[in-house]
Write a protein that holds these residues in place. Structure first.
Motif, PDB file in Angstrom:
ATOM      1  N   LEU A 157      -7.326   6.301 -39.369  1.00 23.96           N
ATOM      2  CA  LEU A 157      -8.961   6.179 -38.516  1.00 23.96           C
ATOM      3  C   LEU A 157      -9.176   7.436 -39.396  1.00 23.96           C
ATOM      4  CD1 LEU A 157      -7.979   6.723 -34.761  1.00 23.96           C
ATOM      5  CD2 LEU A 157      -9.185   5.049 -35.876  1.00 23.96           C
ATOM      6  N   LEU A 158      -8.617   7.864 -39.849  1.00 24.72           N
ATOM      7  CA  LEU A 158      -8.888   9.532 -41.274  1.00 24.72           C
ATOM      8  C   LEU A 158      -9.234   7.873 -42.289  1.00 24.72           C
ATOM      9  CD1 LEU A 158      -9.894  12.074 -42.358  1.00 24.72           C
ATOM     10  CD2 LEU A 158      -7.011  12.303 -43.197  1.00 24.72           C
ATOM     11  N   SER A 159      -8.266   7.297 -43.152  1.00 26.61           N
ATOM     12  CA  SER A 159      -8.597   6.438 -43.945  1.00 26.61           C
ATOM     13  C   SER A 159     -10.230   5.661 -44.035  1.00 26.61           C
ATOM     14  CB  SER A 159      -7.549   5.887 -44.124  1.00 26.61           C
ATOM     15  OG  SER A 159      -6.136   6.338 -44.523  1.00 26.61           O
ATOM     16  N   MET A 160     -10.246   5.210 -42.776  1.00 30.08           N
ATOM     17  CA  MET A 160     -11.439   4.202 -42.379  1.00 30.08           C
ATOM     18  C   MET A 160     -12.637   5.650 -42.220  1.00 30.08           C
ATOM     19  SD  MET A 160     -10.418   1.476 -42.358  1.00 30.08           S
ATOM     20  CE  MET A 160     -12.205   0.308 -41.545  1.00 30.08           C
ATOM     21  N   ALA A 161     -12.614   6.225 -41.949  1.00 31.77           N
ATOM     22  CA  ALA A 161     -13.483   7.323 -42.139  1.00 31.77           C
ATOM     23  C   ALA A 161     -14.002   7.952 -43.506  1.00 31.77           C
ATOM     24  CB  ALA A 161     -13.403   8.498 -41.237  1.00 31.77           C
ATOM     25  N   PHE A 162     -12.934   8.560 -44.610  1.00 34.62           N
ATOM     26  CA  PHE A 162     -13.277   8.730 -46.112  1.00 34.62           C
ATOM     27  C   PHE A 162     -13.663   7.094 -46.448  1.00 34.62           C
ATOM     28  CE2 PHE A 162     -11.745   9.043 -49.920  1.00 34.62           C
ATOM     29  CZ  PHE A 162     -11.762  10.637 -50.589  1.00 34.62           C
TER      30      PHE A 162
END
Length: 138
Positions: free
Chosen positions: A81-86
Motif C-alpha cells: 500500500l505504501l509503495s502504491m501510494a508513493f
C-alpha cells in the motif's frame, strides 16, 4: 462507501487504464512520431510502454481481487500500500510538473483530460494512502 469498495474502484480504473494503452499508439500517432528515431530507441519505447501498461493492469488487478486482504494488518500489505501510494503520488507530481502546459492549454479536450488525470491520480493516491494508514492503525 467503504475503503474496500474504493480499492475495487481504483483497481477497476487501473485495469481499464492499463488496457487502454493498446489504443494509445493509434490515438497519439506514435508510429509517425517515432519514425525518425533509431530502431533501438523505437523498440525501447514500445517495450517500456508495454511494461508500464502491464504493471498498471497487474497493480489494478491486485487491488480489485485482493482488496480485503490488502486491508488486513501485515507487513507485506503495508509495503504494498505504501509503495502504491508513493508510485501514484509520483505520477501525480509528473502530471503537474513534467508536462509542458503548451501541450494541453488552448485545446479543450486535452485540458479536460489533463484535469481528469489530475483528479484520477489524486483519487488513486488518496485511496492507497488511506488504506496504508488504516492498515498501520489496526
Amino acid at each position: 462507501m467503504t475503503l474496500q469498495i474504493h480499492l475495487q474502484i481504483v483497481g477497476c480504473l487501473l485495469v481499464m487504464l492499463g488496457l487502454s494503452h493498446a489504443f494509445m499508439n493509434r490515438y497519439f500517432g506514435w508510429s509517425n512520431e517515432l519514425a525518425g528515431v533509431s530502431l533501438l530507441t523505437r523498440q525501447i519505447f514500445y517495450v517500456h510502454a508495454f511494461f508500464i501498461a502491464l504493471g498498471v493492469v497487474l497493480g489494478g488487478a491486485v487491488s480489485l481481487a485482493y482488496h480485503d486482504a490488502l486491508l488486513s494488518p501485515a507487513p507485506l500489505n503495508r509495503a504494498i500500500l505504501l509503495s502504491m501510494a508513493f508510485f501514484w503520488f509520483c505520477r501525480l507530481l509528473a502530471q503537474l510538473f513534467a508536462y509542458d502546459g503548451a501541450t494541453w492549454r488552448g485545446n479543450r479536450f486535452r485540458t479536460r483530460m489533463h484535469v481528469a488525470f489530475l483528479m484520477l491520480w489524486c483519487y488513486v493516491t488518496s485511496i492507497y494512502g488511506f488504506a496504508f494508514i488504516k492498515v498501520c492503525g489496526t
